[in-house]
Design a protein around this motif. Structure first.
Motif, PDB file in Angstrom:
ATOM      1  N   LEU A 190       0.839  -1.209   0.000  1.00  0.00           N
ATOM      2  CA  LEU A 190       0.000   0.000   0.000  1.00  0.00           C
ATOM      3  C   LEU A 190       0.873   1.258   0.000  1.00  0.00           C
ATOM      4  N   ALA A 191       1.959   1.213   0.762  1.00  0.00           N
ATOM      5  CA  ALA A 191       2.861   2.374   0.784  1.00  0.00           C
ATOM      6  C   ALA A 191       3.410   2.615  -0.628  1.00  0.00           C
ATOM      7  N   ASP A 192       3.705   1.526  -1.324  1.00  0.00           N
ATOM      8  CA  ASP A 192       4.220   1.606  -2.687  1.00  0.00           C
ATOM      9  C   ASP A 192       3.152   2.199  -3.629  1.00  0.00           C
ATOM     10  N   LYS A 193       1.947   1.699  -3.480  1.00  0.00           N
ATOM     11  CA  LYS A 193       0.816   2.191  -4.297  1.00  0.00           C
ATOM     12  C   LYS A 193       0.585   3.694  -4.058  1.00  0.00           C
ATOM     13  N   ILE A 194       0.648   4.099  -2.788  1.00  0.00           N
ATOM     14  CA  ILE A 194       0.399   5.510  -2.441  1.00  0.00           C
ATOM     15  C   ILE A 194       1.489   6.402  -3.053  1.00  0.00           C
ATOM     16  N   GLU A 195       2.704   5.891  -3.051  1.00  0.00           N
ATOM     17  CA  GLU A 195       3.792   6.695  -3.645  1.00  0.00           C
ATOM     18  C   GLU A 195       3.579   6.823  -5.158  1.00  0.00           C
ATOM     19  N   LYS A 196       3.210   5.689  -5.799  1.00  0.00           N
ATOM     20  CA  LYS A 196       3.017   5.730  -7.259  1.00  0.00           C
ATOM     21  C   LYS A 196       1.795   6.565  -7.633  1.00  0.00           C
ATOM     22  N   ASN A 243     -10.705  -1.951  20.208  1.00  0.00           N
ATOM     23  CA  ASN A 243     -12.028  -2.289  19.691  1.00  0.00           C
ATOM     24  C   ASN A 243     -11.973  -3.273  18.533  1.00  0.00           C
ATOM     25  N   VAL A 244     -10.803  -3.482  17.950  1.00  0.00           N
ATOM     26  CA  VAL A 244     -10.678  -4.447  16.848  1.00  0.00           C
ATOM     27  C   VAL A 244      -9.476  -5.365  17.087  1.00  0.00           C
ATOM     28  N   PHE A 245      -8.432  -4.799  17.547  1.00  0.00           N
ATOM     29  CA  PHE A 245      -7.100  -5.374  17.662  1.00  0.00           C
ATOM     30  C   PHE A 245      -6.526  -5.690  16.285  1.00  0.00           C
ATOM     31  N   ALA A 246      -7.028  -6.716  15.590  1.00  0.00           N
ATOM     32  CA  ALA A 246      -6.440  -7.044  14.290  1.00  0.00           C
ATOM     33  C   ALA A 246      -7.531  -7.513  13.342  1.00  0.00           C
ATOM     34  N   VAL A 247      -7.196  -7.505  12.061  1.00  0.00           N
ATOM     35  CA  VAL A 247      -8.176  -7.799  11.006  1.00  0.00           C
ATOM     36  C   VAL A 247      -7.792  -9.113  10.316  1.00  0.00           C
ATOM     37  N   ASN A 248      -8.793  -9.771   9.765  1.00  0.00           N
ATOM     38  CA  ASN A 248      -8.688 -11.063   9.064  1.00  0.00           C
ATOM     39  C   ASN A 248      -7.337 -11.308   8.360  1.00  0.00           C
ATOM     40  N   THR A 249      -6.605 -12.276   8.862  1.00  0.00           N
ATOM     41  CA  THR A 249      -5.227 -12.502   8.393  1.00  0.00           C
ATOM     42  C   THR A 249      -5.122 -13.034   6.949  1.00  0.00           C
ATOM     43  N   PRO A 250      -5.793 -14.152   6.590  1.00  0.00           N
ATOM     44  CA  PRO A 250      -5.590 -14.677   5.232  1.00  0.00           C
ATOM     45  C   PRO A 250      -6.029 -13.695   4.152  1.00  0.00           C
ATOM     46  N   ILE A 251      -7.071 -12.929   4.432  1.00  0.00           N
ATOM     47  CA  ILE A 251      -7.528 -11.962   3.413  1.00  0.00           C
ATOM     48  C   ILE A 251      -6.474 -10.872   3.217  1.00  0.00           C
ATOM     49  N   GLN A 252      -5.832 -10.451   4.296  1.00  0.00           N
ATOM     50  CA  GLN A 252      -4.783  -9.419   4.141  1.00  0.00           C
ATOM     51  C   GLN A 252      -3.646  -9.931   3.270  1.00  0.00           C
ATOM     52  N   HIS A 253      -3.239 -11.178   3.508  1.00  0.00           N
ATOM     53  CA  HIS A 253      -2.157 -11.748   2.680  1.00  0.00           C
ATOM     54  C   HIS A 253      -2.590 -11.849   1.215  1.00  0.00           C
ATOM     55  N   ALA A 254      -3.826 -12.289   1.023  1.00  0.00           N
ATOM     56  CA  ALA A 254      -4.321 -12.457  -0.354  1.00  0.00           C
ATOM     57  C   ALA A 254      -4.341 -11.119  -1.076  1.00  0.00           C
ATOM     58  N   ILE A 255      -4.817 -10.069  -0.399  1.00  0.00           N
ATOM     59  CA  ILE A 255      -4.876  -8.750  -1.058  1.00  0.00           C
ATOM     60  C   ILE A 255      -3.459  -8.243  -1.346  1.00  0.00           C
ATOM     61  N   ALA A 256      -2.540  -8.511  -0.417  1.00  0.00           N
ATOM     62  CA  ALA A 256      -1.151  -8.068  -0.647  1.00  0.00           C
ATOM     63  C   ALA A 256      -0.629  -8.668  -1.951  1.00  0.00           C
ATOM     64  N   ASP A 257      -0.925  -9.938  -2.192  1.00  0.00           N
ATOM     65  CA  ASP A 257      -0.490 -10.573  -3.444  1.00  0.00           C
ATOM     66  C   ASP A 257      -1.220  -9.981  -4.645  1.00  0.00           C
ATOM     67  N   TYR A 258      -2.509  -9.829  -4.477  1.00  0.00           N
ATOM     68  CA  TYR A 258      -3.366  -9.389  -5.589  1.00  0.00           C
ATOM     69  C   TYR A 258      -3.009  -7.964  -6.026  1.00  0.00           C
ATOM     70  N   TYR A 259      -2.635  -7.109  -5.083  1.00  0.00           N
ATOM     71  CA  TYR A 259      -2.290  -5.722  -5.398  1.00  0.00           C
ATOM     72  C   TYR A 259      -0.920  -5.591  -6.066  1.00  0.00           C
ATOM     73  N   LYS A 260      -0.174  -6.724  -6.124  1.00  0.00           N
ATOM     74  CA  LYS A 260       1.126  -6.633  -6.815  1.00  0.00           C
ATOM     75  C   LYS A 260       0.907  -6.277  -8.274  1.00  0.00           C
ATOM     76  N   LYS A 261      -0.235  -6.726  -8.819  1.00  0.00           N
ATOM     77  CA  LYS A 261      -0.579  -6.344 -10.202  1.00  0.00           C
ATOM     78  C   LYS A 261      -1.424  -5.082 -10.132  1.00  0.00           C
ATOM     79  N   GLU A 262      -0.841  -3.947 -10.539  1.00  0.00           N
ATOM     80  CA  GLU A 262      -1.571  -2.668 -10.459  1.00  0.00           C
ATOM     81  C   GLU A 262      -2.895  -2.697 -11.198  1.00  0.00           C
ATOM     82  N   GLU A 263      -2.872  -3.455 -12.314  1.00  0.00           N
ATOM     83  CA  GLU A 263      -4.061  -3.564 -13.142  1.00  0.00           C
ATOM     84  C   GLU A 263      -5.290  -3.984 -12.315  1.00  0.00           C
TER      85      GLU A 263
END
Ligand SMILES: Cc1ncc(COP(=O)(O)O)c(C=O)c1O
Length: 386
Positions: free
Chosen positions: A78-84, A266-286
């Motif tokens: 996300l930091a990379d996306k925000i910079e681009k 109030n949350v502590f942390a968010v769904n782990t496998p989905i975060q990993h999946a999105i991290a992979d999926y966002y590698k393709k900007e398209e």
């Protein structure tokens, strides 16, 4: 004695809040078997590749708590996306937090930064969680009405309503429900108004990837206002997965520290496998850059189908909503007209007056076009007959 119940006295924090219009209209749509263009969610599937990635990460055992700030791989991408995208360098360790959707990020931002008696400026029509969140924090919503057909921010009125108690301005671009976007002049005005005072800007940018007609989304992240901003995003809107309730917020470290203090309890942390999946999926900007053209096609298709109807419209500039004005058709108040449309013509929408505290009624309805072409065709056919 065993059956006797004794209710305790409760002082409601939100005494005047009933079921939301989104639930009301969706239930009415279901009851009358109407096409539901009311609530904002896609009725087509999310990417198979993304869903498979979630499964893969579950199979690999990524099923325990994530770090409170979010999975580092996701924050890095996300930091990379925000910079681009916005030419802003943010520190993924200290300036990004993954949240359980944008609504949670909005609530946490407000609860952590607004205190009893603080004033928070809200532009109406407004997304429905802003004002209840402000009230729960003990803050005072100060409303500024945006009116059609262009729904521009009336900066002179904003200036008049700013006081020494103003602590926050909530901005939403692209704007739900009107589909408008801010421009450079709005940013200039915002800079003038906030210069030299302690006003924080909460920038709700959940539709950053639904902007049309070669216009550009102006993110608060790309402006010099960054130091006083919390910007909020939703993966649900970008990935057609509103039911996953996952999003993120970006803020300078000193504001993010306050956000995280509340977030951890109030949350502590968010769904782990989905975060990993999105991290992979966002590698393709398209995978996220294709969303604006995709929704532009939907908007254009819907409006083409409606061109001979009696509804009036200005094409939406962003979001997946289109406003339609029905004053040529009926004098009914918009809530009544929307209910009649659902019951008699079998198309559900949202009356715009519900997004204004004073129920300002300009005979305008909001329709969600994040639907299959077949759904849009059926809905338009019915709307054209009116
Ligand atoms: C303007 C706006 N902000 C925030 C949200 C909430 O997003 P999420 O589903 O990620 O909580 C929505 C959802 O409709 C929205 O329209």
């Amino acid at each position: 004695m065993i059956n006797q119940t004794t209710q305790v006295a409760v002082q409601s924090k939100l005494p005047r809040i009933g079921p939301s219009i989104f639930s009301v209209m969706s239930e009415l749509a279901a009851e009358h078997k109407a096409i539901n263009l009311s609530q904002g969610f896609p009725n087509f599937p999310a990417s198979k590749e993304l869903i498979d990635l979630v499964g893969t990460y579950m199979d690999k055992g990524f099923n325990q708590y994530a770090p409170a700030a979010g999975v580092p791989e996701l924050r890095e991408i996300l930091a990379d996306k925000i910079e681009k995208s916005y030419n802003r360098k943010v520190n993924h360790n200290t300036e990004i937090t993954i949240t359980a959707g944008a609504t949670q990020a909005i609530f946490t931002t407000i609860i952590s930064l607004i205190k009893e008696g603080d004033e928070v400026m809200v532009f109406e029509p407004a997304y429905d969680s802003y004002i209840p969140s402000i009230k729960m924090a003990g803050g005072m919503p100060i409303k500024v009405a945006l009116t059609g057909p262009d729904y521009k921010i009336p900066w002179a009125e904003v200036k008049n309503k700013i006081s020494f108690k103003t602590r926050m301005i909530i901005l939403n671009t692209p704007h739900n429900p009107t589909g408008t976007i801010i421009d450079e002049e709005d940013i200039k005005q915002l800079k003038i108004i906030t210069e030299g005072n302690d006003i924080i800007i909460l920038s709700d940018e959940v539709y950053e990837h639904a902007v049309f007609d070669d216009q550009k989304h102006i993110s608060i992240l790309q402006t010099s206002l960054f130091d006083r901003c919390v910007s909020i995003y939703s993966f649900g809107k970008v990935l057609h997965t509103t039911g996953w309730k996952i999003g993120y917020c970006v803020a300078p470290e000193y504001l993010m520290n306050e956000f995280r203090k509340v977030h951890q309890f109030n949350v502590f942390a968010v769904n782990t496998p989905i975060q990993h999946a999105i991290a992979d999926y966002y590698k393709k900007e398209e995978n996220y850059l294709s969303v604006s053209p995709f929704y532009q096609q939907k908007r254009d298709y819907f409006l083409e189908l409606l061109k001979d109807s009696k509804f009036e419209f200005i094409p939406s500039s962003g979001t997946y909503f289109q406003l339609l004005k029905y004053s040529e058709i009926s004098d009914l108040p918009d809530e009544e007209f929307a209910k009649m449309l659902t019951i008699e013509h079998k198309v559900a929408s949202i009356p715009i007056s519900v997004f204004y505290t004073d129920k300002f009624d300009a005979k305008v309805l909001r329709f969600c076009f994040a639907k299959t072409n077949e759904t849009l065709e059926k809905a338009a056919e019915r709307l054209c007959k009116i």
